[in-house]
Design an enzyme around this catalytic site. Sequence first.
Site, short mmCIF file in Angstrom:
data_model
loop_
_atom_site.label_atom_id
_atom_site.label_comp_id
_atom_site.label_asym_id
_atom_site.label_seq_id
_atom_site.Cartn_x
_atom_site.Cartn_y
_atom_site.Cartn_z
N GLU A 91 0.87 -1.29 -0.03
CA GLU A 91 -0.01 -0.10 -0.07
C GLU A 91 1.02 1.39 -0.13
O GLU A 91 1.97 1.18 0.46
CB GLU A 91 -0.99 -0.22 1.13
CG GLU A 91 -2.03 -1.05 1.14
CD GLU A 91 -3.04 -1.13 2.28
OE1 GLU A 91 -4.14 -1.57 1.96
OE2 GLU A 91 -2.37 -0.90 3.44
N CYS A 344 -1.19 6.84 10.11
CA CYS A 344 -0.19 6.38 10.73
C CYS A 344 -0.43 5.06 11.31
O CYS A 344 -1.39 4.83 12.26
CB CYS A 344 0.42 7.24 11.73
SG CYS A 344 1.67 6.79 12.57
#
Length: 369
Positions: A91, A344
């Site tokens: 990703e 994150c």
Amino acid sequence: MAFRSVFDAGALRSEFEASGISTRFIPIIWKHVFQNPRCQLDEVPSLPAAAYAVLRSKFKPMTSSLSSAVDAKDGVTTKLLIHLQNGSSVEAVIMRYDTTLGKYDGKPRPGGLRSTLCVSSQVGCKMGCKFCATGTMGFKNNLSSGEIVEQLVHASRISHIRNVVFMGMGEPLNNYNALVEAVQIITGHPFQLSPKRITVSTVGIIHAINKIHNDLPNVNLAISLHAPDQEIRCQIMPAARAFPLVKLMDALKLYQNDSQQKIFVEYIMLDGVNDQEEHAHQLGKLLETFKVVVNLIPFNPIASSSFQTSTKQNVTKFQKVLRGLYNIRTTVRKQMGDDISGACGQLVVSLSQQRSVGGASLLTDIEDL
């Protein structure tokens, strides 16, 4: 792999040199593929006949494909799922910013709209940080330099990329040679990104930190510190046992003396674990002799973790201690892409966690700066 990416620079140079072909043709190939990623290599103009023969037999313009690109509700974050030729997926995340909306030293910031691409360097990760979803995958394999660069090619079809951060899946310094080669490619023709707009994040691989300034001058270094002492660090980051905090700080001091660059310090805020006022004082004392920017990161919950997000009050108090008492520049990271698991620590490709968003197949998890 049966075929290599044309962006695997070392392999392409070796094949050209072995066939007596000048390597000056390589940037021409990269420019054409960057502008036409679905092209055939026979379509690259102005190459000698021998070059076409080598390209046809050993290389592909792109070895990866873009499986999906999903936009977050925030309107500024896009998560890319990229399928590799070995069957694995990684990703990457595009984050868009308007720099004029913020202030620096109390004054309007220069600039304007810009996009940052967060790229992956490995499939999975062996570091096993307990607050990061990627660590739950374990380590699968390293990406080649070409597979890293291809993430930029895919993203550039969606948005003009000005900054690249190596904060996606994997520990970049554990794939050191491919990292160095990929950065050298994207800072050269035709990509021409400034090294100052590239950031490499690491949990603290000391032997690699000791040489990264010589190999990649002017590239920014970000340290995933996440705790002010070795004991807490080992609790939440098992790999920290191999890189004691004292030795890590010595390596960072040498790096800063050599590079004369600021170091970015990433610090994830975990409720009751590392977010108390005493921890802020410990961190301030640890960093007060360095030129650093501390980035406080709100924890994005993941299914495999029992950690909780720090309260806004604790984050604010933590920031005030670092700024007010230790004069350390401290920012709080804006959360982006939470709804598409693009924030994150959320990057992980796992078929068991597959879900559908907006009609696209989305596989959960990354870090943004």
